[in-house]
Design an enzyme around this catalytic site. Structure first.
Site, PDB file in Angstrom:
ATOM      1  N   GLY A 206      44.810  36.120  25.945  1.00 57.81           N
ATOM      2  CA  GLY A 206      44.688  37.464  26.479  1.00 57.81           C
ATOM      3  C   GLY A 206      44.158  37.434  27.894  1.00 57.81           C
ATOM      4  N   GLY A 209      38.354  38.828  30.295  1.00 62.05           N
ATOM      5  CA  GLY A 209      37.440  39.920  29.988  1.00 62.05           C
ATOM      6  C   GLY A 209      37.799  40.753  28.777  1.00 62.05           C
ATOM      7  N   GLU A 428      45.623  62.774  51.033  1.00 60.23           N
ATOM      8  CA  GLU A 428      45.265  62.833  49.612  1.00 60.23           C
ATOM      9  C   GLU A 428      45.869  64.061  48.935  1.00 60.23           C
ATOM     10  OE1 GLU A 428      44.225  60.349  48.109  1.00 60.23           O
ATOM     11  OE2 GLU A 428      43.662  59.204  49.886  1.00 60.23           O
TER      12      GLU A 428
HETATM   13  P1  ADP Z   1      37.014  36.525  27.946  1.00 58.53           P
HETATM   14  O1  ADP Z   1      38.159  37.115  27.183  1.00 58.53           O
HETATM   15  O2  ADP Z   1      37.368  36.403  29.395  1.00 58.53           O
HETATM   16  O3  ADP Z   1      36.448  35.314  27.333  1.00 58.53           O
HETATM   17  P2  ADP Z   1      34.448  37.580  27.279  1.00 58.53           P
HETATM   18  O4  ADP Z   1      34.503  37.381  25.827  1.00 58.53           O
HETATM   19  O5  ADP Z   1      33.644  36.622  28.051  1.00 58.53           O
HETATM   20  O6  ADP Z   1      35.902  37.667  27.897  1.00 58.53           O
HETATM   21  O7  ADP Z   1      33.958  39.061  27.542  1.00 58.53           O
HETATM   22  C1  ADP Z   1      33.076  39.382  28.578  1.00 58.53           C
HETATM   23  C2  ADP Z   1      32.186  40.541  28.184  1.00 58.53           C
HETATM   24  O8  ADP Z   1      32.936  41.746  28.078  1.00 58.53           O
HETATM   25  C3  ADP Z   1      31.542  40.368  26.841  1.00 58.53           C
HETATM   26  O9  ADP Z   1      30.349  39.667  26.942  1.00 58.53           O
HETATM   27  C4  ADP Z   1      31.305  41.794  26.392  1.00 58.53           C
HETATM   28  O10 ADP Z   1      30.107  42.294  26.929  1.00 58.53           O
HETATM   29  C5  ADP Z   1      32.448  42.540  27.027  1.00 58.53           C
HETATM   30  N1  ADP Z   1      33.533  42.768  26.075  1.00 58.53           N
HETATM   31  C6  ADP Z   1      34.802  42.332  26.205  1.00 58.53           C
HETATM   32  N2  ADP Z   1      35.555  42.731  25.180  1.00 58.53           N
HETATM   33  C7  ADP Z   1      34.753  43.442  24.358  1.00 58.53           C
HETATM   34  C8  ADP Z   1      34.947  44.120  23.112  1.00 58.53           C
HETATM   35  N3  ADP Z   1      36.133  44.149  22.501  1.00 58.53           N
HETATM   36  N4  ADP Z   1      33.891  44.750  22.567  1.00 58.53           N
HETATM   37  C9  ADP Z   1      32.687  44.729  23.167  1.00 58.53           C
HETATM   38  N5  ADP Z   1      32.446  44.107  24.324  1.00 58.53           N
HETATM   39  C10 ADP Z   1      33.450  43.474  24.938  1.00 58.53           C
HETATM   40 ZN    ZN Z   2      47.553  57.150  49.667  1.00 59.43          ZN
END
Ligand code: ADP
Ligand code: ZN
Ligand code: MG
Length: 609
Positions: A206, A209, A428
């Site tokens: 995916g 984040g 705008e």
């Molecule tokens: P990656 O997919 O890049 O590994 P991470 O798991 O490191 O992403 O996610 C980074 C941060 O984003 C997490 O520590 C959390 O705080 C937030 N986050 C991302 N997805 C979710 C989710 N589905 N629910 C809650 N928090 C999320």
């Molecule tokens: Zn514009």
């Protein structure tokens, strides 16, 4: 033991070099240091001293004689002299009676000399080695380049990650797939009974984040089994062969602790396709080969499950993805409307908020945001509340922080001339008016001409009512017209254009191009894929798959589509030029207006006309 099995060539080389240095030091430097204490003299002085009874010890060596002379003040001095062919020497010494001779001269300091000659240099080299290589290792990014063959996989158990599935909002499909794996680790019999083989490995894919790492941590929290976590980059070491050793070590540890979970984050660092190019990365390929071997080697029934995460699945070696290895793919997609709302709520629970917060409104305004960005929005809102001296996060904090995350902070003290402000306001309102006057575009949510740190001088925010998964051709065309609306207003009112439209132009081109090359929405081409997306999760770069002649036709068609949209925008604006003036002046005065205010003026005007 197992460390030695893979003791790398380089390390052996360094050991040999140190040893040679050590020997050189012993052969040259140490004797020089010893000599300093010994005075050279001649043979007659030696005989003189024996006769006068001052000599206490004599050591006869191959081609030198050393002797100790007692001084009157009780101290002693060692002399050395060349050895003569003197058969009477022994007799002479014997006669004197009290002279110790041919014995080891420095008998009592054997231990000391051993320390000085051997142990001290060794210690010196070990220290030097450590300082030198720790430093290099750190500079290369690996903190422990010298820990031979030891994997730095950490054992995680429940208490350590502290995350559970409750911390992961949305991502229901991913959670479901992972729950099954957790269940397998708890009751393997259930699956064995029916004869099912459980997946050995699952790959979380995916965009960045979306919670891939978080999901894996949640699995660790839920599973109640040992959890080995390592990042792909940790396998890439300064020495060839170290990565492979780490893989071996990791799997050995895992096998001992089974049932357990092994998690390899950012697996694309080691799992890239082996392309057989001459300048291929030896270390990475060895590591990958080792990983493939290990994955085949262990018995899935034993209960070792391997999870991995990546945002570049297309770059992975196909051998990794075949059944029996990472045969399961668990997608962690960008969250939908409900998912965004849930994520906002999970993170809002960690901060103090006012009682009634409309998370749905925030979720609607953040289409396309990842979980990490949403978490960031909540945090920005909390920071803003503190900055304004409040104890709770309010709705407006959240709304403002959405804009901060999208466009950067407000630049309140940026000095912009009245003339430029006017151009920005018309620009705008141009966007907003074109959007409002078309059936297929999203409603205007907010218009502002307060400059932002991202460089945006103003922007028009459109927010869809609900969630959209498809875009119709009409919507795409409407969106193109809206994008060209800003520039159109400038042309219409000021008879000139500015650089302010560069971002609009970029977006419009991208959309029009995709319509032609990927969505089959042009009149020129049928349903033909003229471009393929190369990395789906990281920006979606595309590569052209057609002849140069076709490429030229694509460019012409893209230009055509944008041109039509531009003309349409110009038409809409000149038809509504009074409203354009009125709204632009209103915006100039207020700097920020809401979608409701905008619509009110638009409709009121209509009723009067
Ligand atoms: P990656 O997919 O890049 O590994 P991470 O798991 O490191 O992403 O996610 C980074 C941060 O984003 C997490 O520590 C959390 O705080 C937030 N986050 C991302 N997805 C979710 C989710 N589905 N629910 C809650 N928090 C999320
Ligand atoms: Zn514009
Ligand atoms: Mg991650």
């Amino acid at each position: 033991m197992k460390e030695n099995k893979n003791f790398p060539k380089q390390a052996a080389l360094y050991a040999v070099i140190s040893l040679i240095l050590l020997l050189v030091m012993n052969a040259v430097i140490m004797p020089m240091m010893n000599k300093a204490k010994v005075k050279e003299t001649n043979y007659s002085y030696f005989l003189e001293q024996i006769d006068s009874g001052n000599v206490s010890k004599v050591q006869i060596e191959k081609d030198e004689i050393r002797f100790e002379v007692k001084k009157e003040d009780g101290s002693s001095q060692v002399y050395s002299t060349g050895r003569m062919d003197d058969p009477e020497l022994v007799e002479r010494l014997y006669e004197k009676g009290d002279i110790e001779f041919t014995e080891s001269f420095e008998d009592n300091s054997v231990l000391l000399s051993f320390l000085v000659n051997w142990v001290l240099p060794l210690v010196f080299f070990i220290v030097l080695w450590n300082v030198l290589f720790k430093g290099i290792g750190r500079r290369l990014g690996g903190s422990n380049a010298m820990s031979f063959g030891k994997s730095s996989a950490k054992v995680y158990v429940k208490a350590q990650t502290g995350k559970t599935f409750a911390d992961v909002a949305g991502q229901d499909e991913a959670k479901e797939a992972l729950v099954e794996i957790v269940d397998f680790l708890h009751n393997p019999e259930k699956y064995a009974e029916i004869g099912a083989d459980l997946p050995k490995g699952a790959l979380l894919v995916g965009p960045p984040g979306t919670g891939k790492t978080l999901l894996a941590q949640a699995v660790a929290g839920e599973a109640n089994v040992p959890f080995f976590s390592i990042s792909g980059s940790e396998f890439v070491e300064m020495f060839v062969g170290m990565g492979a050793a780490k893989v071996r070590d990791l799997f050995q540890q895992a096998n001992e602790k089974a049932p357990c979970i092994v998690f390899i984050d950012e697996i694309d660092t080691i799992g890239k396709k082996r392309d057989g190019s001459l300048n291929g990365n030896d270390e990475r390929e060895q590591t990958l080969n080792q990983l493939l071997t290990e994955m085949d080697g262990f018995n899935g029934k034993k209960g070792v499950v391997i999870l991995a995460a990546t945002n570049r699945p297309e770059s992975l070696d196909p051998a990794l993805l075949r059944p029996g290895r990472f045969d399961r793919r668990i997608p962690a997609e960008l969250p939908d409307l409900a998912g965004r709302e849930a994520i906002l709520k999970v993170h809002a629970a960690k901060v103090k908020t006012e009682k009634y917060i409309d998370f749905n409104a925030i979720a609607r305004a953040t289409a396309g945001a990842s979980g990490a960005e949403l978490a960031n929005i909540i945090n920005e809102a909390a920071l803003r509340a503190v900055r304004n001296g409040r104890k709770e996060v309010s709705q407006s904090d959240l709304e403002e922080s959405v804009e901060v995350v999208i466009a950067g902070y407000q630049r309140k003290n940026a000095v912009i001339s009245q003339k430029e402000k006017e151009i920005i306001a018309y620009h705008e309102i141009g966007h907003a008016l074109v959007a409002a006057k078309q059936k297929h575009s999203a409603p205007v949510h907010k218009i502002t001409i307060i400059p932002r740190t991202s460089g945006a001088l103003g922007y028009t925010m459109q927010v869809d009512e609900g969630e959209k998964f498809l875009m119709t051709k009409e919507e795409a065309l409407a969106s193109l017209a809206t994008l060209t609306g800003g520039r159109s207003a400038e042309e219409l009112i000021f008879n000139s254009c500015t650089t302010g439209a560069s971002n609009d132009i970029e977006k419009a081109t991208k959309l029009a191009r995709a319509m032609v090359t990927r969505y089959g929405m042009s009149n020129e081409f049928d349903m033909i894929a003229l471009e393929t997306v190369t990395n789906q999760y990281l920006g979606g770069d595309t590569s052209l798959a057609c002849s140069p002649e076709t490429a030229a036709r694509i460019d012409a068609e893209v230009n055509n589509i944008v041109k039509k949209a531009h003309e349409k925008a110009l038409r809409i604006l000149s038809d509504n030029i009074e409203k354009l003036h009125e709204l632009a002046h209103f915006l100039l005065e207020k700097e920020t207006i809401t979608g409701d205010e905008f619509m009110e003026i638009l409709n009121k005007e209509k009723a009067m006309a």
